[in-house]
Design an enzyme around this catalytic site. Structure first.
Site, short mmCIF file in Angstrom:
data_model
loop_
_atom_site.label_atom_id
_atom_site.label_comp_id
_atom_site.label_asym_id
_atom_site.label_seq_id
_atom_site.Cartn_x
_atom_site.Cartn_y
_atom_site.Cartn_z
N TYR A 70 0.83 -1.21 0.00
CA TYR A 70 0.00 0.00 0.00
C TYR A 70 0.86 1.26 0.00
O TYR A 70 2.08 1.19 0.14
CB TYR A 70 -0.95 0.01 1.21
CG TYR A 70 -0.32 0.35 2.54
CD1 TYR A 70 0.50 -0.55 3.22
CD2 TYR A 70 -0.53 1.60 3.12
CE1 TYR A 70 1.07 -0.22 4.44
CE2 TYR A 70 0.03 1.94 4.35
CZ TYR A 70 0.83 1.02 5.00
OH TYR A 70 1.41 1.35 6.20
N ARG A 104 8.20 4.20 -4.59
CA ARG A 104 8.22 3.24 -3.47
C ARG A 104 7.19 2.14 -3.70
O ARG A 104 7.44 0.97 -3.40
CB ARG A 104 7.97 3.97 -2.15
CG ARG A 104 8.11 3.05 -0.94
CD ARG A 104 8.08 3.81 0.37
NE ARG A 104 6.78 4.44 0.62
CZ ARG A 104 6.51 5.25 1.64
NH1 ARG A 104 7.46 5.51 2.54
NH2 ARG A 104 5.33 5.79 1.79
N ARG A 146 -7.85 -20.47 -2.07
CA ARG A 146 -6.86 -20.27 -1.01
C ARG A 146 -5.73 -21.30 -1.09
O ARG A 146 -5.96 -22.51 -0.96
CB ARG A 146 -7.52 -20.35 0.38
CG ARG A 146 -6.53 -20.02 1.50
CD ARG A 146 -7.14 -20.12 2.89
NE ARG A 146 -6.15 -19.72 3.90
CZ ARG A 146 -5.16 -20.50 4.33
NH1 ARG A 146 -5.01 -21.73 3.86
NH2 ARG A 146 -4.30 -20.05 5.23
N HIS A 195 -1.22 -20.96 -0.34
CA HIS A 195 -0.16 -19.98 -0.08
C HIS A 195 0.60 -19.59 -1.36
O HIS A 195 0.91 -18.44 -1.58
CB HIS A 195 0.85 -20.52 0.94
CG HIS A 195 0.32 -20.55 2.35
ND1 HIS A 195 -0.82 -21.23 2.70
CD2 HIS A 195 0.79 -19.99 3.48
CE1 HIS A 195 -1.04 -21.08 3.99
NE2 HIS A 195 -0.08 -20.32 4.50
N LYS A 229 6.31 -1.91 2.02
CA LYS A 229 5.12 -1.29 2.62
C LYS A 229 3.95 -2.27 2.47
O LYS A 229 3.06 -2.10 1.63
CB LYS A 229 4.84 0.08 2.00
CG LYS A 229 4.06 0.99 2.94
CD LYS A 229 4.19 2.44 2.54
CE LYS A 229 3.20 3.36 3.23
NZ LYS A 229 3.25 3.42 4.67
N GLU A 238 12.48 2.14 14.08
CA GLU A 238 11.56 3.23 13.72
C GLU A 238 10.46 3.24 14.76
O GLU A 238 10.69 2.80 15.90
CB GLU A 238 11.06 3.05 12.29
CG GLU A 238 10.39 1.71 12.04
CD GLU A 238 9.90 1.51 10.61
OE1 GLU A 238 9.76 2.48 9.86
OE2 GLU A 238 9.63 0.34 10.26
N LEU A 276 10.98 1.23 7.25
CA LEU A 276 10.35 1.71 6.02
C LEU A 276 11.11 2.94 5.53
O LEU A 276 11.37 3.84 6.33
CB LEU A 276 8.89 2.09 6.28
CG LEU A 276 8.17 2.45 4.98
CD1 LEU A 276 7.74 1.19 4.24
CD2 LEU A 276 6.99 3.35 5.21
#
Ligand SMILES: Cc1ncc(COP(=O)(O)O)c(C=O)c1O
Length: 289
Positions: free
Chosen positions: A30, A49, A97, A99, A144, A176, A200
């Site tokens: 995101y 990014r 579903r 992985h 992210k 962070e 990040l």
């Protein structure tokens, strides 16, 4: 209005199948872009990014840079308010579903924009408090990722303490905070951990570093020990929504003199000036470039 897979629609009409891998696995990435007076701040840096996050998790990037810009502008233009936080995420898409990556799922793209909430003036002037915790997140914090359970649990510690942030240490070193980057000031020198897979790469972190360099403020990007943080004269957190915010209390003990320091005040002023200039220029990056 929100954007979902190429269409603008009211949020109440936007829905994603329950088998979306974002819902099932948190399998997506995101971005959040601050928008001042309808001008996206550092748009290309945020999109770069996003491209890096997508590449790091091998999700096909569905749009060119120019298409991303156009979609961000469309979302911005569809809101009745000027200062916005444009949130968007890309997941690996809908599939049975399992992985392992599905063979031919289409990435899901969702974008929405909310009014931008920066820290209120009173908090900028008096500073905020934080607590600390051991950073037990995974070792790819440079991506992210929408899988934010570690950040959510760590942020909840400060929320329950009535504090603004949770400052994180990994094996005695500053990383962070739960949703922001961290800077310290000791004897006039600004320091922050260098970019690595454990933090990040914040867009605000870059702006602060650029402003420090441009104004001959001493800056060191290097490992910062926990003891140094606890003995620092100033402590700041930076993010797109918090901008630069002074932390004046850590785990109930005052940081420095317990109020925002002179280096913070200077950097805050430079940041606001920089923002004003971007807004005044009113420049939108070319959509066709
Ligand atoms: C874990 C984490 N670190 C740092 C940041 C700051 O990044 P930026 O300045 O790009 O908003 C964020 C922003 O949300 C974050 O979630």
């Amino acid at each position: 209005m929100v954007f979902l897979n190429g269409r603008m629609l009211p949020i109440a009409e936007a829905s994603v199948p329950v088998l979306d891998r974002g819902f099932i696995f948190g399998d997506g990435v995101y971005e959040l872009i601050p928008v001042y007076s309808r001008v996206p701040f550092r748009l290309d840096e945020h999109l770069a990014r996003l491209e890096r996050s997508l590449a790091a998790v091998s999700i096909r990037n569905p749009y060119s840079r120019a298409q991303w810009r156009a979609h961000v502008y469309a979302v911005v233009d569809a809101q009745p308010f000027d200062d916005q936080g444009v949130y968007f995420q890309v997941t690996r898409g809908v599939a049975k579903r399992d992985h392992a990556f599905p063979r031919d799922a289409q990435p899901t793209v969702f974008m929405m924009s909310n009014p931008l909430v920066n820290p209120p003036r009173a908090q900028v002037e008096s500073g905020a408090s934080a607590v600390s915790a051991e950073d037990y997140r995974w070792q790819r914090c440079d991506i992210k990722s929408i899988s934010l359970i570690g950040n959510v649990l760590l942020r909840q510690l400060s929320a329950e303490a009535g504090a603004a942030e949770t400052i994180l240490f990994r094996a005695g070193k500053l990383t962070e905070a739960s949703a922001s980057n961290v800077f310290i000031v000791s004897r006039g020198v600004i320091a922050a951990p260098p970019k690595s897979s454990l933090i990040l790469p914040g867009i605000t972190y870059d702006v602060v570093a650029e402003l420090a360099r441009a104004n001959a403020m001493p800056l060191e990007l290097r490992e910062v020990g926990e003891a140094e943080v606890r003995a620092a004269d100033e402590l700041w957190v930076t993010s797109s929504s918090k901008e630069v915010l002074a932390i004046v209390s850590l785990d109930g003990r005052p940081v420095g003199e317990g109020r925002p320091g002179p280096v913070f005040r200077r950097m805050y002023g430079l940041y606001q000036e920089f923002k004003q200039n971007v807004m005044r220029a009113g420049k939108r990056e070319a959509v066709s470039a």
